[in-house]
Design an enzyme around this catalytic site. Structure first.
Site, PDB file in Angstrom:
ATOM      1  N   HIS A 178       0.833  -1.205   0.000  1.00  0.00           N
ATOM      2  CA  HIS A 178       0.000   0.000   0.000  1.00  0.00           C
ATOM      3  C   HIS A 178       0.874   1.263   0.000  1.00  0.00           C
ATOM      4  O   HIS A 178       0.800   2.082   0.917  1.00  0.00           O
ATOM      5  CB  HIS A 178      -0.907  -0.002   1.233  1.00  0.00           C
ATOM      6  CG  HIS A 178      -2.364   0.186   0.911  1.00  0.00           C
ATOM      7  ND1 HIS A 178      -3.104  -0.771   0.236  1.00  0.00           N
ATOM      8  CD2 HIS A 178      -3.215   1.223   1.146  1.00  0.00           C
ATOM      9  CE1 HIS A 178      -4.345  -0.337   0.102  1.00  0.00           C
ATOM     10  NE2 HIS A 178      -4.437   0.867   0.639  1.00  0.00           N
ATOM     11  N   GLY A 183      -5.326   4.963  -4.783  1.00  0.00           N
ATOM     12  CA  GLY A 183      -5.118   4.249  -6.035  1.00  0.00           C
ATOM     13  C   GLY A 183      -4.282   2.992  -5.924  1.00  0.00           C
ATOM     14  O   GLY A 183      -3.810   2.476  -6.945  1.00  0.00           O
ATOM     15  N   ASN A 184      -4.110   2.470  -4.709  1.00  0.00           N
ATOM     16  CA  ASN A 184      -3.265   1.273  -4.544  1.00  0.00           C
ATOM     17  C   ASN A 184      -3.846   0.051  -5.244  1.00  0.00           C
ATOM     18  O   ASN A 184      -3.115  -0.708  -5.887  1.00  0.00           O
ATOM     19  CB  ASN A 184      -3.068   0.986  -3.053  1.00  0.00           C
ATOM     20  CG  ASN A 184      -2.184   2.007  -2.381  1.00  0.00           C
ATOM     21  OD1 ASN A 184      -0.972   1.996  -2.513  1.00  0.00           O
ATOM     22  ND2 ASN A 184      -2.808   2.926  -1.646  1.00  0.00           N
ATOM     23  N   GLY A 185      -5.160  -0.160  -5.119  1.00  0.00           N
ATOM     24  CA  GLY A 185      -5.786  -1.303  -5.755  1.00  0.00           C
ATOM     25  C   GLY A 185      -5.669  -1.231  -7.265  1.00  0.00           C
ATOM     26  O   GLY A 185      -5.283  -2.214  -7.925  1.00  0.00           O
ATOM     27  N   ARG A 186      -6.008  -0.068  -7.836  1.00  0.00           N
ATOM     28  CA  ARG A 186      -5.927   0.094  -9.285  1.00  0.00           C
ATOM     29  C   ARG A 186      -4.493  -0.066  -9.786  1.00  0.00           C
ATOM     30  O   ARG A 186      -4.245  -0.737 -10.794  1.00  0.00           O
ATOM     31  CB  ARG A 186      -6.484   1.473  -9.677  1.00  0.00           C
ATOM     32  CG  ARG A 186      -7.997   1.551  -9.728  1.00  0.00           C
ATOM     33  CD  ARG A 186      -8.503   2.976  -9.659  1.00  0.00           C
ATOM     34  NE  ARG A 186      -8.430   3.498  -8.301  1.00  0.00           N
ATOM     35  CZ  ARG A 186      -8.713   4.756  -7.964  1.00  0.00           C
ATOM     36  NH1 ARG A 186      -9.047   5.634  -8.898  1.00  0.00           N
ATOM     37  NH2 ARG A 186      -8.649   5.140  -6.712  1.00  0.00           N
ATOM     38  N   THR A 187      -3.543   0.521  -9.074  1.00  0.00           N
ATOM     39  CA  THR A 187      -2.143   0.423  -9.488  1.00  0.00           C
ATOM     40  C   THR A 187      -1.648  -1.020  -9.401  1.00  0.00           C
ATOM     41  O   THR A 187      -0.917  -1.488 -10.272  1.00  0.00           O
ATOM     42  CB  THR A 187      -1.261   1.343  -8.620  1.00  0.00           C
ATOM     43  OG1 THR A 187      -1.752   2.692  -8.715  1.00  0.00           O
ATOM     44  CG2 THR A 187       0.191   1.312  -9.079  1.00  0.00           C
ATOM     45  N   ARG A 189      -3.492  -3.762  -9.661  1.00  0.00           N
ATOM     46  CA  ARG A 189      -4.096  -4.539 -10.748  1.00  0.00           C
ATOM     47  C   ARG A 189      -3.431  -4.192 -12.085  1.00  0.00           C
ATOM     48  O   ARG A 189      -3.282  -5.060 -12.957  1.00  0.00           O
ATOM     49  CB  ARG A 189      -5.607  -4.303 -10.787  1.00  0.00           C
ATOM     50  CG  ARG A 189      -6.322  -4.889  -9.563  1.00  0.00           C
ATOM     51  CD  ARG A 189      -7.831  -4.820  -9.663  1.00  0.00           C
ATOM     52  NE  ARG A 189      -8.372  -3.484  -9.508  1.00  0.00           N
ATOM     53  CZ  ARG A 189      -8.649  -2.899  -8.345  1.00  0.00           C
ATOM     54  NH1 ARG A 189      -8.405  -3.521  -7.202  1.00  0.00           N
ATOM     55  NH2 ARG A 189      -9.174  -1.686  -8.317  1.00  0.00           N
TER      56      ARG A 189
END
Length: 265
Positions: A178, A183-187, A189
């Site tokens: 993290h 935008g951690n999840g989007r980055t 993925r």
């Protein structure tokens, strides 16, 4: 292995060569990844937005910006992967900066103000739900170590199943660090998609309707320290996508009575 057979069939059918397949596949990735993070745009609304620049009526502008920013970040990610650009901390920060370009916020910390639209590392501690992430002063070191490990693996001989697992592992490990405020999840993925595109594999999508199972897989993997849990979840998502694409393609090619097309009035 089912997935390897599905990839072989997907490639043999030439699905990726269908006109406009890539364009609509990327928009589908935009749609699901942003819906996981709160966007309410439908896939059709995302298509019209990306293809025609028309924002949907009655939806917050921020949600449209989230989708267009993600699309720009996805195109950037895929282009770098296809050009075999070396993965780096800077590349990840550039991806995150594109993800957050128009929706990033300023965070005031004891170490100064951090603009989350620049891809800068967080300078504070964060948690989501029941998950706590590494202390902020470990973020840069952990991200650098992750990039180093990923590059070592990318440059090693890997089977297709190992390439896929590497992409899933990269996704899990980056989101678990993290490193950014937003935008951690989007980055994460997108990092997964970078590795898949680097190896010319079909791109994975985490379906937004499976958000709860996705989050639970992340939590269970961390708590049990067992990467197989997340790999199995992602393998299920990947197999579903390939089966869906193969099914749609075969339905299109299926012979039917008459011309196979019916005029409707």
């Amino acid at each position: 292995m089912e997935i390897l057979n599905l990839i072989e069939k997907y490639n043999d059918l030439g699905i990726a060569d269908v006109i406009d397949h890539d364009r609509f596949n990327l928009i589908s990735i935009d749609h699901h990844s942003t819906r996981i993070e709160g966007s309410t745009l439908t896939e059709v609304e995302a298509q019209v937005l990306i293809n025609e620049g028309r924002t949907p009526n009655g939806k917050p502008l921020e949600e449209s910006l989230m989708v267009t920013d993600h699309h720009a970040a996805l195109l950037f990610t895929i282009a770098n992967a296809k050009e075999k650009k070396t993965l780096s901390v800077t590349l990840l920060q550039n991806i995150n900066a594109l993800v957050m370009k128009n929706t990033g916020k300023a965070y005031n910390t004891m170490l100064g103000t951090i603009d989350s639209s620049t891809g800068a590392f967080r300078k504070g501690n964060v948690s989501t739900g029941i998950s706590y992430f590494p202390n902020f002063d470990k973020v840069e070191r952990l991200t650098t170590e992750l990039v180093k490990k990923l590059n070592e693996s990318i440059n090693s001989p890997l089977s297709v199943s190992e390439q896929l697992n590497l992409s899933f592992d990269a996704h899990f490990n980056l989101v678990s660090i993290h490193p950014y405020y937003d935008g951690n999840g989007r980055t994460s993925r997108l990092l997964m998609n970078y590795i898949q595109a680097y190896f010319n594999l079909p791109l994975a999508i985490v379906r937004s309707e499976n958000k709860a199972a996705y989050i639970q897989a992340l939590i269970d993997t961390r708590e049990q320290e067992n990467i197989k849990i997340f790999r199995e979840f992602m393998a299920g998502e990947y197999a579903f996508l390939l089966n869906q694409e193969i099914g749609k393609f075969e339905e299109m090619k299926k012979p039917s009575k008459g011309s196979g097309f019916t005029f409707l009035f």
